[in-house]
Design an enzyme around this catalytic site. Structure first.
Site, short mmCIF file in Angstrom:
data_model
loop_
_atom_site.label_atom_id
_atom_site.label_comp_id
_atom_site.label_asym_id
_atom_site.label_seq_id
_atom_site.Cartn_x
_atom_site.Cartn_y
_atom_site.Cartn_z
N ARG A 255 0.84 -1.20 0.00
CA ARG A 255 0.00 0.00 0.00
C ARG A 255 0.87 1.25 0.00
NH1 ARG A 255 -2.98 0.94 5.16
NH2 ARG A 255 -1.55 2.69 5.26
N HIS A 259 -4.21 4.64 4.29
CA HIS A 259 -5.41 3.79 4.26
C HIS A 259 -6.61 4.58 3.72
CE1 HIS A 259 -8.63 1.14 5.62
NE2 HIS A 259 -9.15 2.17 6.26
N TYR A 268 3.79 4.46 11.02
CA TYR A 268 3.90 3.00 10.99
C TYR A 268 4.45 2.39 9.71
CZ TYR A 268 -0.74 3.09 8.68
OH TYR A 268 -1.79 3.31 7.82
C1 LIG Z 1 -16.27 -5.58 10.71
C2 LIG Z 1 -15.36 -4.40 10.70
N1 LIG Z 1 -14.39 -4.30 11.64
C3 LIG Z 1 -13.55 -3.23 11.64
C4 LIG Z 1 -13.68 -2.25 10.69
C5 LIG Z 1 -12.73 -1.05 10.67
N2 LIG Z 1 -11.82 -1.16 9.53
C6 LIG Z 1 -12.01 -0.41 8.42
S1 LIG Z 1 -10.87 -0.72 7.24
C7 LIG Z 1 -10.09 -1.87 8.20
C8 LIG Z 1 -8.87 -2.60 7.70
C9 LIG Z 1 -9.15 -3.58 6.63
O1 LIG Z 1 -7.96 -4.01 6.04
P1 LIG Z 1 -7.92 -4.93 4.78
O2 LIG Z 1 -8.96 -6.00 4.89
O3 LIG Z 1 -6.52 -5.38 4.59
O4 LIG Z 1 -8.39 -3.98 3.58
P2 LIG Z 1 -7.66 -2.68 2.99
O5 LIG Z 1 -8.25 -1.51 3.74
O6 LIG Z 1 -6.20 -2.80 3.21
O7 LIG Z 1 -8.03 -2.66 1.54
C10 LIG Z 1 -10.72 -1.98 9.44
C11 LIG Z 1 -10.28 -2.89 10.52
C12 LIG Z 1 -14.71 -2.39 9.73
N3 LIG Z 1 -14.89 -1.50 8.74
N4 LIG Z 1 -15.53 -3.47 9.76
#
Ligand SMILES: Cc1ncc(C[n+]2csc(CCOP(=O)(O)OP(=O)(O)O)c2C)c(N)n1
Ligand SMILES: [Mg+2]
Length: 355
Positions: A255, A259, A268
């Site tokens: 990435r 985010h 980080y």
């Molecule tokens: C069920 C749930 N738990 C926590 C969150 C908060 N949250 C938003 S994005 C994220 C990280 C997700 O990471 P990843 O699956 O690697 O996807 P990326 O954002 O890197 O595309 C989290 C924990 C959420 N949206 N839904």
């Protein structure tokens, strides 16, 4: 035969580096197809870069940046047919544009305007899913439904590396395998779940290994290589359409952007790795590949960029021209029997919004 490097534990690649790694090619793609991939890449890149600016100007809300993820989205999208269903996460918020959804609609979603919610059946694109992995069982269910009805086509669900730790992912994957659902589980492994690195996410050597545990064939591809992603997804679509059940694709990148616009990754991330990812980003890589093939001129590249910018300009104009929604919509459809206090809350909200 496509000239693709072996999948196994290494990443499938088609695009070389212009020096020691030779370029491959994908069977069945002619010059027009190659340029269509570029048109889509430039559209998504432009959408993403403009969206960050629009956010800074306060014209859209918090925005999940997908800079550097375009090859995963475009490569997989172009392997689909129109009757295949797409289940995006917030990271693929603009993938509907590739199906002809207006820019205005997606921008309206990020503005929290009701016109940003479309009828999924109009585009075979489900609503953008923000809860992590909850759309995986939905996609698998739709795919299974297609199988039960004898309809052609499949469903693809996009999710991240972090999503593979969620129960919904595991339930969806097992269900897909057991029911031989024509589903494609597409994992964008960008190394991070907000600030949680992959090393803290799993002890599995590869996320693709999780699929093997469910009896789902898996491929690992270089997520910055639009042609490798296309080729792997095309295989998965063919399997699904032939009644051979689901596939898992792990597309690996790093990435290179925060985010989301609300995130400051400087505390980080490893800046060296970010710099490398940015230098090797997917749109530039593909442009250099097309130039080595001699199918891309400066004029055409400029034309595609101008076309995408114009779509964005018109899209934000149209989104901003929409009348503000009635604040009552926040309260509608939430509870069958709303408490009386909501009347007061709504009046208060109207009063605040009137200024
Ligand atoms: C069920 C749930 N738990 C926590 C969150 C908060 N949250 C938003 S994005 C994220 C990280 C997700 O990471 P990843 O699956 O690697 O996807 P990326 O954002 O890197 O595309 C989290 C924990 C959420 N949206 N839904
Ligand atoms: Mg991630």
């Amino acid at each position: 035969m496509a000239q693709v490097l072996p999948a196994e534990s290494d990443l499938r690649r088609v695009i070389g580096d212009g020096e020691t790694v030779p370029d491959g090619e994908v069977d069945g793609l002619d010059e027009n197809d190659l340029l269509e991939l570029l048109r889509s890449l430039i559209l998504l890149r432009t959408y993403d870069e403009r969206s960050v600016v629009l956010h800074r100007q306060g014209r859209i809300g918090t925005y999940a940046i997908f800079w550097g993820h375009e090859a995963m989205q475009v490569g997989s999208f172009h392997a689909l047919e129109d009757d295949d269903w797409i289940f995006p996460s917030y990271r693929e918020s603009a993938i509907g544009l590739l199906r002809g959804m207006p820019v205005e609609t997606v921008l309206s979603w990020w503005r929290g305007h009701p016109s940003g919610w479309w009828n999924p059946a109009d585009y075979n694109v489900a609503s953008i899913c923000v809860p992590i992995a909850t759309h995986v069982p939905h996609a698998v269910g739709l795919a299974w439904g297609k199988r039960l009805k004898g309809e052609p086509g499949c469903a693809i669900a996009y999710f991240g590396d972090g999503a593979t730790s969620e129960g919904a992912f595991h339930e969806g994957a097992n269900f897909a395998a057991v029911m031989r659902a024509p589903a494609i589980l597409f994992c964008n492994n960008n190394g991070w779940a907000i600030s949680t690195p992959l090393s803290a996410q799993t002890r599995a050597q590869a996320l693709a290994d999780k699929a093997i545990g469910y009896g789902i064939p898996a491929a690992r591809v270089d997520g910055g290589d639009v042609l490798a992603v296309y080729e792997a997804t095309r295989d998965a679509v063919a399997r699904a359409r032939a009644g051979e059940g689901p596939s898992f694709i792990e597309a690996v990148t790093y990435r290179a952007a925060p985010h989301a616009t609300a995130d400051d990754p400087s505390g980080y991330v490893d800046p060296q790795l970010v710099a490398e990812a940015r230098a090797n980003e997917c749109v530039g890589r593909y442009v250099r590949y097309l130039r080595r093939l001699d199918v891309l001129t400066d004029e055409l590249e400029q034309e595609l960029r101008a076309e995408a910018l114009e779509l964005m300009r018109a899209g934000i104009g149209a989104a901003e021209a929409r009348p503000a929604p009635d604040p009552g919509v926040i309260f509608e459809h939430a509870l069958a029997s709303p408490p009386e206090s909501w009347q007061h809350d709504l009046q208060e909200l109207r009063r605040i919004l009137r200024g």
